[in-house]
Design a protein around this motif. Structure first.
Motif, PDB file in Angstrom:
ATOM      1  N   LEU A   1     -30.071 -24.104 -40.307  1.00  0.00           N
ATOM      2  CA  LEU A   1     -29.401 -24.513 -41.538  1.00  0.00           C
ATOM      3  C   LEU A   1     -28.330 -25.559 -41.250  1.00  0.00           C
ATOM      4  O   LEU A   1     -28.045 -26.419 -42.095  1.00  0.00           O
ATOM      5  N   LEU A   2     -27.721 -25.484 -40.053  1.00  0.00           N
ATOM      6  CA  LEU A   2     -26.733 -26.497 -39.667  1.00  0.00           C
ATOM      7  C   LEU A   2     -27.407 -27.856 -39.534  1.00  0.00           C
ATOM      8  O   LEU A   2     -26.884 -28.874 -40.020  1.00  0.00           O
ATOM      9  N   SER A   3     -28.576 -27.888 -38.881  1.00  0.00           N
ATOM     10  CA  SER A   3     -29.317 -29.149 -38.738  1.00  0.00           C
ATOM     11  C   SER A   3     -29.765 -29.671 -40.097  1.00  0.00           C
ATOM     12  O   SER A   3     -29.629 -30.868 -40.390  1.00  0.00           O
ATOM     13  N   LEU A   4     -30.296 -28.775 -40.922  1.00  0.00           N
ATOM     14  CA  LEU A   4     -30.745 -29.177 -42.256  1.00  0.00           C
ATOM     15  C   LEU A   4     -29.580 -29.679 -43.096  1.00  0.00           C
ATOM     16  O   LEU A   4     -29.684 -30.715 -43.778  1.00  0.00           O
ATOM     17  N   GLY A   5     -28.462 -28.969 -43.057  1.00  0.00           N
ATOM     18  CA  GLY A   5     -27.285 -29.385 -43.820  1.00  0.00           C
ATOM     19  C   GLY A   5     -26.761 -30.736 -43.373  1.00  0.00           C
ATOM     20  O   GLY A   5     -26.386 -31.573 -44.207  1.00  0.00           O
ATOM     21  N   ALA A   6     -26.741 -30.965 -42.049  1.00  0.00           N
ATOM     22  CA  ALA A   6     -26.273 -32.256 -41.523  1.00  0.00           C
ATOM     23  C   ALA A   6     -27.181 -33.381 -41.996  1.00  0.00           C
ATOM     24  O   ALA A   6     -26.706 -34.460 -42.380  1.00  0.00           O
ATOM     25  N   ALA A   7     -28.497 -33.134 -41.975  1.00  0.00           N
ATOM     26  CA  ALA A   7     -29.453 -34.156 -42.394  1.00  0.00           C
ATOM     27  C   ALA A   7     -29.308 -34.470 -43.880  1.00  0.00           C
ATOM     28  O   ALA A   7     -29.271 -35.647 -44.284  1.00  0.00           O
ATOM     29  N   ILE A   8     -29.214 -33.436 -44.699  1.00  0.00           N
ATOM     30  CA  ILE A   8     -29.081 -33.649 -46.150  1.00  0.00           C
ATOM     31  C   ILE A   8     -27.773 -34.357 -46.473  1.00  0.00           C
ATOM     32  O   ILE A   8     -27.733 -35.309 -47.274  1.00  0.00           O
ATOM     33  N   ALA A   9     -26.684 -33.922 -45.847  1.00  0.00           N
ATOM     34  CA  ALA A   9     -25.372 -34.503 -46.138  1.00  0.00           C
ATOM     35  C   ALA A   9     -25.319 -35.984 -45.775  1.00  0.00           C
ATOM     36  O   ALA A   9     -24.840 -36.808 -46.568  1.00  0.00           O
TER      37      ALA A   9
ATOM     38  N   LEU B   1     -24.685 -40.504 -36.037  1.00  0.00           N
ATOM     39  CA  LEU B   1     -24.417 -39.956 -34.711  1.00  0.00           C
ATOM     40  C   LEU B   1     -23.733 -38.600 -34.822  1.00  0.00           C
ATOM     41  O   LEU B   1     -24.093 -37.648 -34.115  1.00  0.00           O
ATOM     42  N   ILE B   2     -22.770 -38.504 -35.720  1.00  0.00           N
ATOM     43  CA  ILE B   2     -22.075 -37.220 -35.929  1.00  0.00           C
ATOM     44  C   ILE B   2     -23.058 -36.171 -36.442  1.00  0.00           C
ATOM     45  O   ILE B   2     -23.086 -35.027 -35.968  1.00  0.00           O
ATOM     46  N   ALA B   3     -23.895 -36.566 -37.415  1.00  0.00           N
ATOM     47  CA  ALA B   3     -24.904 -35.643 -37.935  1.00  0.00           C
ATOM     48  C   ALA B   3     -25.882 -35.244 -36.836  1.00  0.00           C
ATOM     49  O   ALA B   3     -26.330 -34.096 -36.769  1.00  0.00           O
ATOM     50  N   GLY B   4     -26.222 -36.210 -35.952  1.00  0.00           N
ATOM     51  CA  GLY B   4     -27.119 -35.920 -34.846  1.00  0.00           C
ATOM     52  C   GLY B   4     -26.533 -34.898 -33.886  1.00  0.00           C
ATOM     53  O   GLY B   4     -27.246 -34.013 -33.390  1.00  0.00           O
ATOM     54  N   CYS B   5     -25.233 -35.010 -33.618  1.00  0.00           N
ATOM     55  CA  CYS B   5     -24.569 -34.029 -32.737  1.00  0.00           C
ATOM     56  C   CYS B   5     -24.615 -32.632 -33.354  1.00  0.00           C
ATOM     57  O   CYS B   5     -24.888 -31.641 -32.658  1.00  0.00           O
ATOM     58  N   LEU B   6     -24.358 -32.546 -34.658  1.00  0.00           N
ATOM     59  CA  LEU B   6     -24.413 -31.251 -35.341  1.00  0.00           C
ATOM     60  C   LEU B   6     -25.834 -30.689 -35.319  1.00  0.00           C
ATOM     61  O   LEU B   6     -26.040 -29.495 -35.078  1.00  0.00           O
ATOM     62  N   SER B   7     -26.804 -31.563 -35.564  1.00  0.00           N
ATOM     63  CA  SER B   7     -28.201 -31.124 -35.566  1.00  0.00           C
ATOM     64  C   SER B   7     -28.623 -30.659 -34.178  1.00  0.00           C
ATOM     65  O   SER B   7     -29.316 -29.641 -34.027  1.00  0.00           O
ATOM     66  N   TRP B   8     -28.216 -31.410 -33.154  1.00  0.00           N
ATOM     67  CA  TRP B   8     -28.542 -31.027 -31.764  1.00  0.00           C
ATOM     68  C   TRP B   8     -27.980 -29.644 -31.458  1.00  0.00           C
ATOM     69  O   TRP B   8     -28.676 -28.795 -30.889  1.00  0.00           O
ATOM     70  N   TYR B   9     -26.725 -29.397 -31.862  1.00  0.00           N
ATOM     71  CA  TYR B   9     -26.113 -28.105 -31.595  1.00  0.00           C
ATOM     72  C   TYR B   9     -26.831 -26.993 -32.372  1.00  0.00           C
ATOM     73  O   TYR B   9     -27.031 -25.888 -31.857  1.00  0.00           O
ATOM     74  N   GLY B  10     -27.252 -27.320 -33.593  1.00  0.00           N
ATOM     75  CA  GLY B  10     -27.996 -26.350 -34.374  1.00  0.00           C
ATOM     76  C   GLY B  10     -29.305 -25.962 -33.700  1.00  0.00           C
ATOM     77  O   GLY B  10     -29.676 -24.781 -33.660  1.00  0.00           O
TER      78      GLY B  10
ATOM     79  N   ALA C   1     -33.615 -31.037 -27.037  1.00  0.00           N
ATOM     80  CA  ALA C   1     -34.042 -32.437 -26.925  1.00  0.00           C
ATOM     81  C   ALA C   1     -34.702 -32.921 -28.209  1.00  0.00           C
ATOM     82  O   ALA C   1     -34.834 -34.126 -28.433  1.00  0.00           O
ATOM     83  N   LEU C   2     -35.108 -31.985 -29.066  1.00  0.00           N
ATOM     84  CA  LEU C   2     -35.703 -32.343 -30.354  1.00  0.00           C
ATOM     85  C   LEU C   2     -34.662 -32.366 -31.467  1.00  0.00           C
ATOM     86  O   LEU C   2     -34.997 -32.567 -32.635  1.00  0.00           O
ATOM     87  N   GLY C   3     -33.409 -32.205 -31.108  1.00  0.00           N
ATOM     88  CA  GLY C   3     -32.360 -32.011 -32.093  1.00  0.00           C
ATOM     89  C   GLY C   3     -32.085 -33.179 -33.016  1.00  0.00           C
ATOM     90  O   GLY C   3     -31.516 -32.992 -34.098  1.00  0.00           O
ATOM     91  N   LEU C   4     -32.473 -34.392 -32.633  1.00  0.00           N
ATOM     92  CA  LEU C   4     -32.217 -35.553 -33.488  1.00  0.00           C
ATOM     93  C   LEU C   4     -33.334 -35.790 -34.499  1.00  0.00           C
ATOM     94  O   LEU C   4     -33.194 -36.646 -35.379  1.00  0.00           O
ATOM     95  N   LEU C   5     -34.432 -35.062 -34.386  1.00  0.00           N
ATOM     96  CA  LEU C   5     -35.585 -35.324 -35.254  1.00  0.00           C
ATOM     97  C   LEU C   5     -35.265 -35.200 -36.739  1.00  0.00           C
ATOM     98  O   LEU C   5     -35.728 -36.021 -37.534  1.00  0.00           O
ATOM     99  N   PRO C   6     -34.474 -34.208 -37.194  1.00  0.00           N
ATOM    100  CA  PRO C   6     -34.183 -34.141 -38.634  1.00  0.00           C
ATOM    101  C   PRO C   6     -33.348 -35.308 -39.142  1.00  0.00           C
ATOM    102  O   PRO C   6     -33.343 -35.590 -40.340  1.00  0.00           O
ATOM    103  N   ILE C   7     -32.636 -35.982 -38.242  1.00  0.00           N
ATOM    104  CA  ILE C   7     -31.735 -37.065 -38.670  1.00  0.00           C
ATOM    105  C   ILE C   7     -32.485 -38.389 -38.818  1.00  0.00           C
ATOM    106  O   ILE C   7     -32.122 -39.224 -39.650  1.00  0.00           O
ATOM    107  N   VAL C   8     -33.524 -38.603 -38.020  1.00  0.00           N
ATOM    108  CA  VAL C   8     -34.251 -39.888 -38.040  1.00  0.00           C
ATOM    109  C   VAL C   8     -34.708 -40.269 -39.449  1.00  0.00           C
ATOM    110  O   VAL C   8     -34.504 -41.417 -39.878  1.00  0.00           O
ATOM    111  N   PRO C   9     -35.326 -39.364 -40.227  1.00  0.00           N
ATOM    112  CA  PRO C   9     -35.779 -39.772 -41.564  1.00  0.00           C
ATOM    113  C   PRO C   9     -34.654 -40.094 -42.539  1.00  0.00           C
ATOM    114  O   PRO C   9     -34.916 -40.687 -43.597  1.00  0.00           O
ATOM    115  N   THR C  10     -33.419 -39.732 -42.223  1.00  0.00           N
ATOM    116  CA  THR C  10     -32.307 -39.975 -43.145  1.00  0.00           C
ATOM    117  C   THR C  10     -31.721 -41.372 -42.991  1.00  0.00           C
ATOM    118  O   THR C  10     -30.939 -41.804 -43.835  1.00  0.00           O
TER     119      THR C  10
END
Length: 415
Positions: free
Chosen positions: A191-199, A234-243, A252-261
């Motif tokens: 949900l942290l990764s999803l929230g970062a991507a949506i935000a 980048l900030i959203a990517g860090c949050l997604s990676w941690y999620g 290593a797949l943590g940035l994938l939700p951010i790419v489409p945004t």
């Protein structure tokens, strides 16, 4: 050919150098090599993996789990554009047969790998079964290079191969996320990764464009791009990676939700096209900004993961190699034929059914992603080392591809 070679030198030559140095180092002084791989950068750090009850950040973890996220983000960018853009290569009927062949290129290696493992006995099967995904990978850069050598730049099989390789990358990312968790699963952290991507999408992509509706100068979007640039992503990517890390999915797949945004161009020229460097959208700008850092990351990835002693060659080596060299060509040819003939999806004009077999031989070059999957499928030790050797030996598929092209009388088309 220049563009392909330029791509390979940009993204893969340092990887090869790193792998060669690792092989030499591990076979001349294995002790110092493994000390280097496990070098501790930070004790009791915030980022790291559990080790003896406390957190440490090792060089291996930094490269494989943190920095390789940028490599997978670039791969995801190509897949995303191929799927979402109007003229994307994985949209519509033109991608139907390559996608069907990709399915065969995944199932064939798995069937050969697990089938041979069962023949070797239940004890061997239990030891190696978790590595079933290693031979499903295709190294897109080297496969594309060999494909052009075998078929010629203008042959429709080359385009078919590229579509297949991109789809294979997408499937590989899904396999890594679903079947190779890095720890105990805690999906609520996603949900942290999803929230970062949506935000980040709503605040820094959708909203500025919405406010600019009717104004051709696009002042809000221009302001966000000029002042903030890539920092929100980048900030959203860090949050997604941690999620991802906390969720137990490989970080290593943590940035994938951010790419489409990230704001992207309305068209894509292709992974090997020089024209993409002239696109000014933020997604392409970020990709080209990552080019040199990712080169260095791939060098260290090869250095830290390819150091296998030659005496490690064993059952898993031949299983991985058989999965790639036997399973890939047979799976791609069978499923490609089913898609083209019984399902009447067709083949590109000028391409023969037998060309599917040669494409399968070319796609059997696993290397980068096969090495990565081997590193996460098995714990460090003899089985992992033997599996990695199979991924390295997949380079022999290049020679097999050239021979197969000669035997099947491929007519090279330059252009």
């Amino acid at each position: 050919m220049y563009r392909v070679w330029n791509f390979v030198t940009n993204y893969s030559l340092l990887l090869i150098f790193g792998a060669i140095i690792a092989l030499i180092w591990a076979n001349t002084d294995a002790t110092s090599y493994h000390h280097f791989v496990d070098f501790v950068i930070w004790e009791d750090g915030f980022i790291g993996h559990l080790h003896d009850g406390h957190r440490t950040l090792t060089l291996h973890y930094l490269v494989n789990d943190v920095l390789m996220a940028f490599f997978f983000a670039i791969a995801a960018k190509e897949v995303w554009e191929a799927v979402i853009l109007k003229e994307g290569s994985l949209r519509g009927k033109k991608a139907a047969t390559p996608l069907f062949a990709t399915l065969g290129g995944m199932l064939g290696p798995v069937a050969v790998y697990l089938g041979l493992a069962m023949v070797m006995g239940s004890e061997t099967y239990s030891a190696v079964a978790n590595g079933w995904a290693i031979p499903t990978a295709t190294d897109i850069a080297f496969s594309y290079l060999i494909g052009r050598i075998v078929f010629g730049a203008g042959h429709p099989a080359v385009r078919f191969l590229l579509l297949l390789a991109i789809a294979d990358d997408a499937a590989g990312l899904i396999i890594l996320a679903v079947f190779y968790p890095s720890g105990e699963l805690a999906p609520e952290w996603l949900l942290l990764s999803l929230g970062a991507a949506i935000a980040v999408f709503v605040l820094f992509n959708w909203l500025p464009r919405r406010l600019d509706v009717g104004d051709q100068d696009r002042p809000k979007s221009s302001f966000v791009r000029r002042i903030l640039g890539f920092w929100p992503y980048l900030i959203a990517g860090c949050l997604s990676w941690y999620g991802f890390q906390q969720a137990g999915i490989h970080p290593a797949l943590g940035l994938l939700p951010i790419v489409p945004t990230i704001p992207h161009a309305d068209r894509a020229f292709g992974i090997f096209s020089e024209a993409e460097q002239y696109l000014t959208d933020l997604l392409n700008h970020i990709e080209h900004g990552l080019k040199h850092p990712v080169e260095i990351v791939l060098f260290f990835f090869g250095l830290l993961n390819a150091g296998v002693e030659f005496n490690a060659i064993g059952g898993p080596t031949w299983l991985v190699l058989a999965g790639l060299i036997i399973g890939k060509p047979l799976g791609i040819m069978l499923f490609g034929w089913i898609g083209a003939r019984p399902l009447k999806l067709g083949l590109p004009a000028g391409m023969r059914v037998i060309d599917l077999f040669v494409i399968g031989c070319v796609a059997a070059i696993g290397f980068t992603v096969s090495l990565f999957i081997a590193a996460v499928a098995f714990d460090p030790g003899p089985v992992q080392d033997a599996a990695k050797m199979g991924a390295l030996f997949s380079f022999f598929a290049a020679i097999i591809s050239i021979i197969a092209g000669k035997l099947t009388r491929v007519q090279k088309i330059e252009g």
